[in-house]
Scaffold this motif. Structure first.
Motif, PDB file in Angstrom:
ATOM      1  N   THR A  28      41.528  27.450  32.422  1.00 33.12           N
ATOM      2  CA  THR A  28      40.860  28.454  33.240  1.00 33.12           C
ATOM      3  C   THR A  28      41.059  29.814  32.604  1.00 33.12           C
ATOM      4  O   THR A  28      42.156  30.128  32.153  1.00 33.12           O
ATOM      5  CB  THR A  28      41.479  28.476  34.661  1.00 33.12           C
ATOM      6  N   ASP A  29      40.007  30.626  32.572  1.00 29.24           N
ATOM      7  CA  ASP A  29      40.174  32.006  32.125  1.00 29.24           C
ATOM      8  C   ASP A  29      41.094  32.714  33.115  1.00 29.24           C
ATOM      9  O   ASP A  29      40.931  32.586  34.333  1.00 29.24           O
ATOM     10  CB  ASP A  29      38.828  32.729  32.071  1.00 29.24           C
ATOM     11  N   ALA A  30      42.084  33.435  32.606  1.00 26.57           N
ATOM     12  CA  ALA A  30      43.089  34.021  33.488  1.00 26.57           C
ATOM     13  C   ALA A  30      43.637  35.327  32.935  1.00 26.57           C
ATOM     14  O   ALA A  30      43.559  35.589  31.733  1.00 26.57           O
ATOM     15  CB  ALA A  30      44.237  33.038  33.697  1.00 26.57           C
ATOM     16  N   GLY A  67      45.013  39.027  29.172  1.00 27.09           N
ATOM     17  CA  GLY A  67      43.959  38.085  29.526  1.00 27.09           C
ATOM     18  C   GLY A  67      43.904  36.957  28.517  1.00 27.09           C
ATOM     19  O   GLY A  67      44.062  37.180  27.316  1.00 27.09           O
ATOM     20  N   VAL A  68      43.677  35.735  29.016  1.00 30.57           N
ATOM     21  CA  VAL A  68      43.652  34.548  28.165  1.00 30.57           C
ATOM     22  C   VAL A  68      42.472  33.675  28.566  1.00 30.57           C
ATOM     23  O   VAL A  68      42.265  33.399  29.745  1.00 30.57           O
ATOM     24  CB  VAL A  68      44.954  33.724  28.321  1.00 30.57           C
ATOM     25  N   GLY A  69      41.703  33.235  27.571  1.00 28.70           N
ATOM     26  CA  GLY A  69      40.608  32.310  27.830  1.00 28.70           C
ATOM     27  C   GLY A  69      41.100  30.874  27.864  1.00 28.70           C
ATOM     28  O   GLY A  69      41.915  30.480  27.030  1.00 28.70           O
ATOM     29  N   LEU A  70      40.631  30.108  28.817  1.00 26.49           N
ATOM     30  CA  LEU A  70      40.948  28.686  28.960  1.00 26.49           C
ATOM     31  C   LEU A  70      42.449  28.411  28.909  1.00 26.49           C
ATOM     32  O   LEU A  70      42.941  27.622  28.103  1.00 26.49           O
ATOM     33  CB  LEU A  70      40.206  27.866  27.911  1.00 26.49           C
ATOM     34  N   ALA A  91      45.821  35.869  37.849  1.00 26.79           N
ATOM     35  CA  ALA A  91      44.481  35.923  38.435  1.00 26.79           C
ATOM     36  C   ALA A  91      43.592  35.033  37.580  1.00 26.79           C
ATOM     37  O   ALA A  91      43.584  35.162  36.358  1.00 26.79           O
ATOM     38  CB  ALA A  91      43.948  37.343  38.456  1.00 26.79           C
ATOM     39  N   THR A  92      42.871  34.128  38.214  1.00 30.69           N
ATOM     40  CA  THR A  92      41.988  33.226  37.482  1.00 30.69           C
ATOM     41  C   THR A  92      40.530  33.538  37.815  1.00 30.69           C
ATOM     42  O   THR A  92      40.234  34.161  38.835  1.00 30.69           O
ATOM     43  CB  THR A  92      42.259  31.757  37.815  1.00 30.69           C
ATOM     44  N   THR A  93      39.642  33.108  36.951  1.00 30.77           N
ATOM     45  CA  THR A  93      38.216  33.266  37.212  1.00 30.77           C
ATOM     46  C   THR A  93      37.622  31.900  37.473  1.00 30.77           C
ATOM     47  O   THR A  93      38.020  30.900  36.897  1.00 30.77           O
ATOM     48  CB  THR A  93      37.486  33.922  36.027  1.00 30.77           C
TER      49      THR A  93
END
Length: 95
Positions: A28-30, A67-70, A91-93
């Protein structure tokens, strides 16, 4: 839509690692925020999908937001000399 997960307080002894987020279904992007309130540094360890493991040292008395993707797993790791205390929030998207 962004999902703000509950603020988690940590009190980690020397040489201990602990996971604070896991999404093993594909990542999850987070955004991860660590507030290190202790007297020793703590390492934020992030495991994104198909990427090398990312490690960031958060010095004593400071904070870090990244921020981190996946993101698959987010954890904290203390050094062998001393533990530390503080908070971590993720926080996740969900798009």
């Amino acid at each position: 839509m962004a999902i703000l997960l509950p603020l988690q307080t940590f009190n980690i002894g020397p040489g201990i690692g602990k996971s604070y987020f896991e999404d093993l279904l594909g990542g999850t992007d987070a955004t991860v925020t660590v507030n290190n309130l202790g007297a020793a540094p703590v390492d934020l360890v992030l495991y994104p999908v198909n990427s090398p493991v990312l490690t960031y040292t958060v010095p004593a008395g400071t904070s870090l937001t990244i921020g981190v993707g996946l993101l698959l797993v987010a954890g904290l790791l203390t050094g062998p000399a001393a533990g530390t205390v503080g908070t971590i929030q993720i926080a996740t998207t969900d798009f």
